[in-house]
Design a protein around this motif. Structure first.
Motif, PDB file in Angstrom:
ATOM      1  N   ARG A  24       0.832  -1.206   0.000  1.00 44.03           N
ATOM      2  CA  ARG A  24       0.000   0.000   0.000  1.00 44.03           C
ATOM      3  C   ARG A  24       0.867   1.257   0.000  1.00 44.03           C
ATOM      4  N   ARG A  25       1.953   1.227   0.773  1.00 47.74           N
ATOM      5  CA  ARG A  25       2.848   2.376   0.854  1.00 47.74           C
ATOM      6  C   ARG A  25       3.541   2.633  -0.496  1.00 47.74           C
ATOM      7  N   GLU A  26       3.997   1.575  -1.148  1.00 43.87           N
ATOM      8  CA  GLU A  26       4.766   1.722  -2.387  1.00 43.87           C
ATOM      9  C   GLU A  26       3.901   1.840  -3.640  1.00 43.87           C
ATOM     10  N   GLY A  28       0.259   2.007  -3.545  1.00 43.79           N
ATOM     11  CA  GLY A  28      -0.974   2.771  -3.333  1.00 43.79           C
ATOM     12  C   GLY A  28      -2.232   1.945  -3.541  1.00 43.79           C
ATOM     13  N   SER A  29      -2.091   0.635  -3.475  1.00 44.39           N
ATOM     14  CA  SER A  29      -3.207  -0.273  -3.690  1.00 44.39           C
ATOM     15  C   SER A  29      -3.003  -1.486  -2.803  1.00 44.39           C
TER      16      SER A  29
END
Length: 90
Positions: A24-26, A28-29
């Motif tokens: 999610r951090r890298e 965005g999903s």
């Protein structure tokens, strides 16, 4: 198909929580969303580049049946696989 967050986490020797947070951090999903996007991208390619039936494509991609595949495809692209093929093969 058959790929889950758990199988990816196990392959990377990390926990599902760690994988989800990093992804999610890298990216965005979520990992699950990304996997589904990639499977449906492959479905697009197969619809446009082969003469395989929708049933064959759903089997290749690991869906339990073509109706479930069609529902997921329609939800993602707002059009059925058959309509998608017809719209883009002109």
């Amino acid at each position: 198909a058959g790929m889950t967050v758990k199988t990816v986490a196990n392959a990377l020797f990390c926990s599902e929580t760690t994988l989800e947070a990093a992804f999610r951090r890298e990216i965005g999903s979520t990992v699950g969303r990304y996997i589904e996007d990639m499977v449906l991208f492959e479905a697009q390619q197969l619809l446009l580049s082969t003469g395989k039936s929708i049933s064959e494509i759903s089997t290749i991609l690991g869906f339990s049946d073509q109706f479930y595949f069609s529902r997921r495809f329609r939800k993602h692209f707002s059009v059925s696989p058959k309509a998608y093929r017809n719209l883009h093969m002109r």
